[in-house]
Design an enzyme around this catalytic site. Sequence first.
Site, short mmCIF file in Angstrom:
data_model
loop_
_atom_site.label_atom_id
_atom_site.label_comp_id
_atom_site.label_asym_id
_atom_site.label_seq_id
_atom_site.Cartn_x
_atom_site.Cartn_y
_atom_site.Cartn_z
N ALA A 11 13.21 -62.05 -115.62
CA ALA A 11 12.26 -60.99 -115.73
C ALA A 11 10.93 -61.30 -114.80
O ALA A 11 9.68 -60.83 -115.02
CB ALA A 11 11.75 -60.69 -117.06
N ARG A 17 8.86 -50.61 -107.00
CA ARG A 17 9.37 -49.09 -107.03
C ARG A 17 9.03 -48.27 -108.25
O ARG A 17 9.03 -47.17 -108.21
CB ARG A 17 10.96 -48.81 -106.79
CG ARG A 17 11.38 -49.00 -105.19
CD ARG A 17 12.91 -48.90 -105.01
NE ARG A 17 13.52 -49.83 -105.41
CZ ARG A 17 14.88 -50.03 -105.76
NH1 ARG A 17 15.59 -48.87 -105.77
NH2 ARG A 17 15.52 -51.17 -105.83
N GLN A 77 7.78 -68.66 -113.12
CA GLN A 77 8.37 -68.64 -111.78
C GLN A 77 7.36 -68.39 -110.79
O GLN A 77 7.23 -66.92 -110.67
CB GLN A 77 9.78 -67.91 -111.85
CG GLN A 77 10.35 -68.00 -110.06
CD GLN A 77 11.38 -67.19 -110.10
OE1 GLN A 77 11.34 -66.17 -110.35
NE2 GLN A 77 12.45 -67.64 -109.00
N THR A 83 17.46 -65.47 -107.55
CA THR A 83 17.79 -65.45 -108.84
C THR A 83 18.19 -66.68 -109.38
O THR A 83 18.24 -67.23 -110.22
CB THR A 83 19.02 -64.76 -109.11
OG1 THR A 83 20.08 -64.66 -107.93
CG2 THR A 83 18.72 -63.21 -109.06
N ASP A 107 15.97 -56.15 -116.84
CA ASP A 107 15.75 -54.52 -116.70
C ASP A 107 16.93 -54.00 -116.74
O ASP A 107 17.41 -53.00 -116.18
CB ASP A 107 15.24 -54.55 -115.25
CG ASP A 107 16.29 -55.08 -113.90
OD1 ASP A 107 17.38 -55.41 -114.53
OD2 ASP A 107 16.01 -54.76 -112.75
N GLU A 159 26.82 -61.20 -101.53
CA GLU A 159 25.81 -60.23 -101.54
C GLU A 159 26.31 -59.29 -100.47
O GLU A 159 26.89 -59.43 -99.36
CB GLU A 159 24.32 -60.73 -101.17
CG GLU A 159 24.12 -61.58 -102.42
CD GLU A 159 24.10 -60.71 -103.91
OE1 GLU A 159 23.24 -59.66 -103.80
OE2 GLU A 159 24.76 -61.18 -104.40
N ASN A 174 29.08 -57.35 -109.07
CA ASN A 174 28.45 -58.52 -109.88
C ASN A 174 27.34 -57.61 -110.48
O ASN A 174 26.68 -57.05 -109.99
CB ASN A 174 28.11 -59.39 -108.84
CG ASN A 174 27.36 -60.39 -109.82
OD1 ASN A 174 27.52 -60.54 -111.06
ND2 ASN A 174 26.33 -61.03 -109.25
C1 UD1 Z 1 21.61 -59.48 -108.21
C2 UD1 Z 1 22.63 -60.19 -107.61
C3 UD1 Z 1 23.69 -59.17 -107.14
C4 UD1 Z 1 24.06 -58.22 -108.26
C5 UD1 Z 1 22.77 -57.65 -108.48
C6 UD1 Z 1 22.96 -56.89 -109.86
C7 UD1 Z 1 21.99 -62.38 -106.67
C8 UD1 Z 1 21.66 -63.23 -105.68
N1 UD1 Z 1 22.57 -61.13 -106.55
O1 UD1 Z 1 20.98 -58.91 -106.88
O2 UD1 Z 1 25.09 -59.87 -107.01
O3 UD1 Z 1 25.24 -57.41 -107.95
O4 UD1 Z 1 21.61 -58.75 -108.89
O5 UD1 Z 1 21.77 -56.14 -110.17
O6 UD1 Z 1 21.92 -62.85 -107.89
N2 UD1 Z 1 14.43 -62.26 -110.29
C9 UD1 Z 1 13.56 -63.32 -110.62
N3 UD1 Z 1 13.10 -64.28 -109.76
C10 UD1 Z 1 13.67 -64.24 -108.63
C11 UD1 Z 1 14.47 -63.12 -108.17
C12 UD1 Z 1 14.93 -62.17 -109.01
O7 UD1 Z 1 13.29 -63.28 -111.98
O8 UD1 Z 1 13.23 -65.05 -107.81
C13 UD1 Z 1 15.05 -61.35 -111.24
C14 UD1 Z 1 14.41 -60.05 -111.07
O9 UD1 Z 1 13.30 -59.64 -111.78
C15 UD1 Z 1 15.62 -59.10 -111.70
C16 UD1 Z 1 16.75 -60.12 -111.44
O10 UD1 Z 1 16.37 -61.21 -111.24
O11 UD1 Z 1 15.49 -58.66 -113.07
C17 UD1 Z 1 17.72 -59.73 -110.46
O12 UD1 Z 1 17.08 -59.63 -109.14
P1 UD1 Z 1 17.21 -58.80 -108.09
O13 UD1 Z 1 16.31 -59.00 -106.64
O14 UD1 Z 1 17.09 -57.28 -108.24
O15 UD1 Z 1 18.76 -58.94 -107.53
P2 UD1 Z 1 19.64 -58.26 -106.63
O16 UD1 Z 1 19.26 -58.38 -105.21
O17 UD1 Z 1 19.73 -56.76 -107.08
#
Ligand code: UD1
Length: 424
Positions: A11, A17, A77, A83, A107, A159, A174
Site C-alpha cells: 500500500a 489517478r 517503503q 513490488t 487496492d 509484465e 497475474n
Molecule cells: C503488478 C504486477 C502485475 C499484475 C498487477 C496486478 C509486478 C511487477 N507486476 O503490476 O504482474 O498484473 O500488479 O494489478 O508486481 N507498490 C508498493 N511499492 C512499490 C510498488 C508498488 O507498495 O514500490 C504497491 C502499489 O501501491 C500497489 C501494488 O503494489 O498497491 C501494485 O503496484 P503497481 O505498480 O500497481 O503494479 P502493477 O504495475 O499494476
Amino acid sequence: MNGSIKSVILAAGKGTRMKSEKPKVLHEIFNKPLVSWVISACENIGSNENIVVVGHKGEEVQDFINKKHPKSVCVFQKEQLGTGHAVSMAKDELKNFDGLAIILNGDIPLITAKSLQKLVEFHQSNNADITAITAILDDPKGYGRIIRDENNHIKEIVEQKDCNATQDAVKEINVGMYCLNWQKVKGFFDDLKNDNSQNEYYLTDIIKWANENSYKTYGYILEDSNEAFGINSRVQLAEAFKIMNERHLNKLMENGVTIVSPENTQISPETEIGADTIIFPNTFINGKNTIGKNCKIGPFAHLRGDCTIEDFVKIGNFVELKKSYVKSHTNISHLSYVGDTKVGSGVNIGAGTITANYNSITKEKKQTIINDGASIGSNTVLVAPVELGEKAFIAAGSVITKDVGANSLGLTRSPQKEIKNYVK
Ligand code: UD1
Ligand code: CA
C-alpha cells in the site's frame, strides 16, 4: 485449520489517478477504506498479524491501521522501487516466521476470504512453494501475463511492457496475490534485480527464481475475476462499490430477503438480514448491522452502522438510525433520527421524533433508552441522556429532557389558547 498465516499488503503507491490529498488505500467503500477490506478478508482466514507496506502518506495509513487493525503493523517503503522491493520491506518482521505469507495489493477491495481460503487449500493440497492467483480476462491489457509450462506450472510472469507478441496474446493474467512458503522463498528478497523495461524490482521475478531453485510454482485461477478488480481512479472506485453492492444484494435475496428494487438499494456486505424482511427502494445501509426476520425497511431509510434490529420491526421512510438496538415489533415509521439509543419491543415512535444525542459544545454523545411498550408522539425531541420507562407515553411536540417513569405521561407542550373572532 490453516496453520500459521501472515499477510503482506502492498500500500505504498501514490495512486496519482485518484487526484486526491488522501492516500489511495484510505478511500472508502461503504465507509470502510480499501485497505481495510483487504485486511478483513485476510483476518477472516485467520491471518491477524499482518504487515502493511506503506510509503506515500504512510503516517496517515499507519494511524488508521493502528486504530482499526491493532494486531497489524506498518513498515515503511521510502521510495517505491517496485513490488519486489516493497515486499522486502517486510523481511525483518517475517524473519522467524515459518508459515504461509500471503502477498496482496491494498487496492483490491473485492477479494473475498472465501477465495483466499481456497488459495491456501489449493496451495497446501499441491504442496506448492509459491501459488499465484490468476484470472482469465478477455482484455488482459496492462497486466502481467502468466506463462505456464507443459506441466501446467507457472514458468514465469511477464509484465505487459516486457512481453513479446506470443506472451502478449496470453489471456491468463497475474492478479498480484500470492501464497508463499516464506522460509523457503524468502531468499529471493535478498537478491532482487531491476533489469527490466521499468527498472523496478519486480515481485513477479520470484517465479523464475523459484523455478531455477527447484521450488514448485502453481497458479490458482479465480472463479470470479471481479475479485481481482483494482482501484486506480474514482470511476473504478464507483465500479467496485457497485460490484460489492450487487454481490451482497444477490446473496441476501438468495437467503430470503426481498429487495424490491436492487438498482436503488445499497447495503454494506457487513449487514446481515433475516428471511422475509423486505427492503424498499432507496434504502442505504452502511457499516456493520444485523437486521432480523420479517422487518420492513424503507423506502428511503438510512442505517449508518452498528445497528441491531430484531424481528418484525418497521423502519420507515426518511428514518436515520445509528448505533442503536431496536427490539422486536417496534415501529419507527417516518421522518425520525434515532442514534445511540436502546429501543425496547413494541415501541411506537411517532413521525419526526429526534434523539438529540450530540452536544456540539462538549462533543459528547449520550444514550437514550426507550423501554418496552413506550409510545412517543410526533415531533418529540428526546434530549439525551434520557430514559423512558415501560409504556411511558410522550405527548406530541414535547422536548423531553428528564426521565419519564413507567406508565407515565411526559408532556412539555404549552397549553393551546383560542382567541375567539381573532380573524375578524
Ligand atoms: C503488478 C504486477 C502485475 C499484475 C498487477 C496486478 C509486478 C511487477 N507486476 O503490476 O504482474 O498484473 O500488479 O494489478 O508486481 N507498490 C508498493 N511499492 C512499490 C510498488 C508498488 O507498495 O514500490 C504497491 C502499489 O501501491 C500497489 C501494488 O503494489 O498497491 C501494485 O503496484 P503497481 O505498480 O500497481 O503494479 P502493477 O504495475 O499494476
Ligand atoms: Ca507499476
